[in-house]
Design a protein around this motif. Sequence first.
Motif, PDB file in Angstrom:
ATOM      1  N   THR A 121       0.833  -1.202   0.000  1.00 16.16           N
ATOM      2  CA  THR A 121       0.000   0.000   0.000  1.00 16.16           C
ATOM      3  C   THR A 121       0.870   1.255   0.000  1.00 16.16           C
ATOM      4  N   ILE A 122       1.908   1.261   0.825  1.00 18.66           N
ATOM      5  CA  ILE A 122       2.821   2.409   0.882  1.00 18.66           C
ATOM      6  C   ILE A 122       3.528   2.585  -0.462  1.00 18.66           C
ATOM      7  N   ILE A 123       4.079   1.510  -0.985  1.00 20.06           N
ATOM      8  CA  ILE A 123       4.824   1.573  -2.241  1.00 20.06           C
ATOM      9  C   ILE A 123       3.908   2.008  -3.386  1.00 20.06           C
ATOM     10  N   GLU A 124       2.703   1.462  -3.418  1.00 23.40           N
ATOM     11  CA  GLU A 124       1.784   1.786  -4.514  1.00 23.40           C
ATOM     12  C   GLU A 124       1.182   3.183  -4.393  1.00 23.40           C
ATOM     13  N   SER A 125       1.472   3.880  -3.283  1.00 18.66           N
ATOM     14  CA  SER A 125       1.040   5.269  -3.164  1.00 18.66           C
ATOM     15  C   SER A 125       1.945   6.193  -3.985  1.00 18.66           C
ATOM     16  N   TYR A 126       3.026   5.647  -4.532  1.00 18.53           N
ATOM     17  CA  TYR A 126       3.917   6.396  -5.420  1.00 18.53           C
ATOM     18  C   TYR A 126       3.490   6.116  -6.851  1.00 18.53           C
ATOM     19  N   PRO A 127       2.764   7.045  -7.476  1.00 17.35           N
ATOM     20  CA  PRO A 127       2.242   6.795  -8.825  1.00 17.35           C
ATOM     21  C   PRO A 127       3.336   6.641  -9.886  1.00 17.35           C
ATOM     22  N   GLU A 128       4.542   7.107  -9.588  1.00 15.47           N
ATOM     23  CA  GLU A 128       5.629   7.004 -10.557  1.00 15.47           C
ATOM     24  C   GLU A 128       6.261   5.614 -10.612  1.00 15.47           C
ATOM     25  N   LEU A 129       5.858   4.719  -9.695  1.00 21.25           N
ATOM     26  CA  LEU A 129       6.391   3.366  -9.677  1.00 21.25           C
ATOM     27  C   LEU A 129       5.459   2.398 -10.396  1.00 21.25           C
ATOM     28  N   THR A 130       6.051   1.460 -11.124  1.00 19.76           N
ATOM     29  CA  THR A 130       5.309   0.458 -11.878  1.00 19.76           C
ATOM     30  C   THR A 130       5.568  -0.915 -11.274  1.00 19.76           C
ATOM     31  N   ARG A 131       4.495  -1.620 -10.960  1.00 22.32           N
ATOM     32  CA  ARG A 131       4.595  -2.950 -10.362  1.00 22.32           C
ATOM     33  C   ARG A 131       4.897  -3.995 -11.430  1.00 22.32           C
ATOM     34  N   LYS A 132       5.824  -4.913 -11.084  1.00 26.96           N
ATOM     35  CA  LYS A 132       6.131  -6.044 -11.961  1.00 26.96           C
ATOM     36  C   LYS A 132       6.288  -7.277 -11.094  1.00 26.96           C
ATOM     37  N   ASP A 133       5.427  -8.263 -11.308  1.00 29.87           N
ATOM     38  CA  ASP A 133       5.503  -9.512 -10.565  1.00 29.87           C
ATOM     39  C   ASP A 133       6.705 -10.319 -11.046  1.00 29.87           C
ATOM     40  N   VAL A 134       7.429 -10.922 -10.081  1.00 28.70           N
ATOM     41  CA  VAL A 134       8.563 -11.781 -10.411  1.00 28.70           C
ATOM     42  C   VAL A 134       8.336 -13.133  -9.755  1.00 28.70           C
ATOM     43  N   SER A 135       9.310 -14.000  -9.769  1.00 27.48           N
ATOM     44  CA  SER A 135       9.151 -15.371  -9.269  1.00 27.48           C
ATOM     45  C   SER A 135       8.914 -15.442  -7.766  1.00 27.48           C
ATOM     46  N   LYS A 161       6.282 -15.384  -5.867  1.00 24.72           N
ATOM     47  CA  LYS A 161       5.314 -14.437  -5.310  1.00 24.72           C
ATOM     48  C   LYS A 161       5.940 -13.095  -4.918  1.00 24.72           C
ATOM     49  N   ARG A 162       7.144 -12.817  -5.418  1.00 21.55           N
ATOM     50  CA  ARG A 162       7.807 -11.555  -5.119  1.00 21.55           C
ATOM     51  C   ARG A 162       7.383 -10.503  -6.141  1.00 21.55           C
ATOM     52  N   VAL A 163       7.548  -9.240  -5.728  1.00 23.39           N
ATOM     53  CA  VAL A 163       7.138  -8.114  -6.570  1.00 23.39           C
ATOM     54  C   VAL A 163       8.274  -7.092  -6.631  1.00 23.39           C
ATOM     55  N   ASN A 164       8.518  -6.557  -7.822  1.00 27.93           N
ATOM     56  CA  ASN A 164       9.450  -5.452  -8.006  1.00 27.93           C
ATOM     57  C   ASN A 164       8.646  -4.217  -8.372  1.00 27.93           C
ATOM     58  N   TYR A 165       9.187  -3.048  -8.043  1.00 31.52           N
ATOM     59  CA  TYR A 165       8.578  -1.778  -8.431  1.00 31.52           C
ATOM     60  C   TYR A 165       9.643  -0.948  -9.132  1.00 31.52           C
TER      61      TYR A 165
END
Length: 153
Positions: A9-23, A25-29
């Motif tokens: 939730t905190i990370i996704e409050s930064y609109p300039e970051l794009t979420r990318k799912d990786v292996s 169940k981990r997530v990169n931004y």
Amino acid sequence: MLTFEQKQTIIESYPELTRKDVSLKRVNYHYEESLHDKTVVVQHLHPNGNGFVYVAGIPGYDADDRGLVNIREATEEELRKTITDSIQALSQGEAEEQAVEQHWVNDAGEKLVLMEELDAWNLYHGLNLEDSFGDYAEAVAYLKEERFKQVQG
């Protein structure tokens, strides 16, 4: 410790970051507007709460050899500051990065200046070069070992 969902939730409050799912169940931004080759701000955020933020070259962080700092135990305030610092660093061009200078003082009032110059961290006493270090963490470890504290310029 913040949960995975709270960190997301905190990370996704930064609109300039794009979420990318990786292996696993981990997530990169990613920060796609980065002026550097590096675009990953948050790396391998895992459902167990572990994850990393890219802070290479940013004063005040004890990054590993990949330039990452662990955020497993980070508070909301610490996580926000780290992400903001990372985005800001990735938004700066080469000229801005060269102006890194920090002032340090010990209990006896001795003052040292730590400067990043030509891929090294140089420590000055006045105009005299005291020592030179290969990376920021090494320089800070030395200063702390010698009982110096960072002060505002």
